[in-house]
Design an enzyme around this catalytic site. Structure first.
Site, PDB file in Angstrom:
ATOM      1  N   ASP A  90      29.636  78.098  15.922  1.00 52.81           N
ATOM      2  CA  ASP A  90      31.055  77.896  15.669  1.00 52.81           C
ATOM      3  C   ASP A  90      31.425  78.645  14.395  1.00 52.81           C
ATOM      4  O   ASP A  90      30.592  78.849  13.506  1.00 52.81           O
ATOM      5  CB  ASP A  90      31.362  76.405  15.494  1.00 52.81           C
ATOM      6  CG  ASP A  90      30.897  75.582  16.683  1.00 52.81           C
ATOM      7  OD1 ASP A  90      31.433  75.788  17.777  1.00 52.81           O
ATOM      8  OD2 ASP A  90      29.996  74.737  16.508  1.00 52.81           O
ATOM      9  N   ASP A 100      31.145  79.689  21.387  1.00 49.04           N
ATOM     10  CA  ASP A 100      31.129  78.232  21.408  1.00 49.04           C
ATOM     11  C   ASP A 100      32.488  77.763  20.889  1.00 49.04           C
ATOM     12  O   ASP A 100      33.514  78.188  21.390  1.00 49.04           O
ATOM     13  CB  ASP A 100      29.957  77.710  20.572  1.00 49.04           C
ATOM     14  CG  ASP A 100      29.660  76.239  20.838  1.00 49.04           C
ATOM     15  OD1 ASP A 100      30.298  75.637  21.707  1.00 49.04           O
ATOM     16  OD2 ASP A 100      28.785  75.677  20.158  1.00 49.04           O
ATOM     17  N   ASP A 154      34.230  72.549  14.492  1.00 47.55           N
ATOM     18  CA  ASP A 154      33.644  71.273  14.875  1.00 47.55           C
ATOM     19  C   ASP A 154      33.590  70.353  13.662  1.00 47.55           C
ATOM     20  O   ASP A 154      33.215  70.795  12.559  1.00 47.55           O
ATOM     21  CB  ASP A 154      32.218  71.451  15.412  1.00 47.55           C
ATOM     22  CG  ASP A 154      32.176  71.860  16.879  1.00 47.55           C
ATOM     23  OD1 ASP A 154      33.253  72.059  17.474  1.00 47.55           O
ATOM     24  OD2 ASP A 154      31.067  72.014  17.415  1.00 47.55           O
ATOM     25  N   ARG A 166      40.352  71.278  24.192  1.00 46.55           N
ATOM     26  CA  ARG A 166      39.873  70.760  22.913  1.00 46.55           C
ATOM     27  C   ARG A 166      40.778  71.149  21.754  1.00 46.55           C
ATOM     28  O   ARG A 166      40.391  71.907  20.869  1.00 46.55           O
ATOM     29  CB  ARG A 166      38.437  71.195  22.634  1.00 46.55           C
ATOM     30  CG  ARG A 166      37.433  70.727  23.663  1.00 46.55           C
ATOM     31  CD  ARG A 166      36.013  71.110  23.270  1.00 46.55           C
ATOM     32  NE  ARG A 166      35.054  70.771  24.320  1.00 46.55           N
ATOM     33  CZ  ARG A 166      33.761  71.042  24.272  1.00 46.55           C
ATOM     34  NH1 ARG A 166      33.263  71.663  23.223  1.00 46.55           N
ATOM     35  NH2 ARG A 166      32.967  70.713  25.271  1.00 46.55           N
TER      36      ARG A 166
END
Length: 441
Positions: A222, A261, A265, A318
């Site tokens: 990420d 990815d 996060d 997301r």
């Protein structure tokens, strides 16, 4: 309508960041301390900015100051990835500021620089072709071992740990990092501002024939990971796939060779995070808060995150997906594409999402019921959200469209850590004009 077209309707001009010019020698092999100002003006220097009181969860308790109080000897100006890593590796937990000039490229040498001797992608494809290997078991053998070794080498090269009491800030309009992964892990008090973060391109995705009915390519890395850390302020950054959008990726075995990815996060006991005035653009799995349903031991009572005045443009899903955390999402603008859209707000394991006064611009044919997605049974509060300029009860339209995925009302808490709340009708113009790197902050 793309962002440039929408911005053309806004008359105001974004202000450039006011920063000191890099000192001579900024391209040396190691970082150097920037010269102190003749007359310090912390309020005018974005590198010295601190999170305002009451601005989201990261303002709770001690607040978030990053490296604002750094001595001159701990202020570094960097212009290469190597200098950047060196600046963050300087010992000590005293406040530090790292000023990024230009674009730092973590993978300038190319994927070949990470390949383990003997790794051969053509051989890998031949060995694990479903016609040969099948779909019943995970891949193993020499080429998979070499792929994993190559991936380890890339991870060591592109991941960098951010110490406590640190501010990382881009200088001017065009500062950023390409292919790097910032790891804010197990520390307190970090600020990341004014950077364009181009998603790392995983050089060695793994083929998993058991993932779904027809297998899938799985990638790592990420742009920014907040892992078990507290008091983190992420502000005025642009997260993007840049030169390598998913549409440019090839397919093998009939599946997209996925090399991305997430963009951001917040996981594994991270807590007290404010994400403000960022642009998340052109990505699939964008922002995850809590990465496992089984992580209750570390995540329950944590993962308190505020998302406000962010732009989510052309992202598939997301934005965010939430597990466990009390997440306050208000005054964000979601620009939803006509194709490949899955959802925006994911309601997951024991989540307590409070979504208020956001603006959604949906392309034709995209129903408002898709904005919410039920992953696990958890309550959610949706108040005062506008879709294409009109007030819409997101919970009601979701439950009507997806009667088999009923969501419950009332997240059970009311956010109080907010400094400004704008009417959702003005959010698109305001956020599109001011969110992202290189804009007034």
């Amino acid at each position: 309508m793309n962002r440039r077209t929408r911005l053309g309707a806004v008359a105001a001009t974004a202000l450039a960041l006011t920063v000191t010019a890099p000192a001579a020698g900024a391209h040396a092999a190691a970082p150097h301390a920037a010269a102190p100002h003749a007359a310090p003006r912390p309020a005018a220097d974005p590198a010295r900015a601190t999170l305002p009181a009451g601005d989201g969860w990261a303002s709770e308790g001690t607040g978030t100051t990053g490296g604002a109080a750094a001595e001159a000897s701990r202020v570094f100006t960097v212009a290469t990835w190597e200098e950047f890593r060196a600046a963050l590796a300087v010992p000590g937990s005293e406040p530090r500021i790292v000023k990024v000039v230009g674009t730092l490229n973590a993978t300038a040498a190319g994927c070949g620089a990470f390949e383990a001797p003997g790794y051969d992608f053509a051989r890998y494809l031949a060995d694990y072709d479903p016609a040969v290997w099948g779909y019943e078991k995970e891949v193993s053998g020499p080429q998979e071992e070499l792929r994993a070794a190559s991936a380890t080498a890339q991870g060591q090269a592109i991941k960098v740990k951010v110490p406590a009491n640190t501010t990382i800030v881009g200088v001017g309009r065009h500062a950023g990092i390409t292919g790097g992964s910032l790891q804010v892990q197990g520390v307190d008090n970090v600020v990341v501002r004014n950077l364009t973060l181009e998603s790392p391109l995983d050089c060695f995705p793994q083929w998993d024939p058991t993932d779904g009915a027809t297998g899938a390519w799985n990638s790592e890395y990420d742009s920014l990971v907040v892992y078990g850390s507290t008091h983190v302020w992420i502000d005025h950054n642009t997260f993007t796939d840049g030169a390598h959008p998913d549409s440019s990726l090839p397919s093998y075995y009939g599946e997209v060779y996925q090399q991305h990815d997430g963009e951001l996060d917040v996981v594994r006991g991270a807590d007290l995070v404010t994400v403000s005035w960022n642009a998340f653009t052109d990505h699939d799995k964008t922002l995850m808060i809590g990465n496992s349903d089984s992580a209750g031991a570390t995540d329950r009572g944590k993962l308190r995150v505020t998302l406000h005045h962010n732009l989510f443009e052309n992202v598939v899903e997301r934005a965010p997906r939430v597990r466990f955390g009390q997440v306050d999402a208000y005054n964000n603008h979601f620009v939803v594409p006509s194709s490949a859209y899955a959802y925006s707000l994911g309601v997951g394991q024991e989540s307590q999402l409070f979504a208020e006064k956001n603006a959604f611009t949906l392309a034709g044919g995209v129903p408002a019921g898709k904005i919410l997605k039920k992953w696990k049974d958890a309550p959610v509060t949706t108040v005062g959200n506008y879709v294409n300029g009109r007030l819409v009860d997101l919970l009601a339209v979701h439950n009507t469209q997806f009667p088999e995925e009923q969501l419950r009302a009332d997240a059970g808490w009311t956010p109080v850590l907010r400094t400004r709340v704008d009417h959702p009708r003005v959010v698109p113009a305001l956020v599109d004009h001011r969110a992202g790197a290189g804009r007034a902050c």
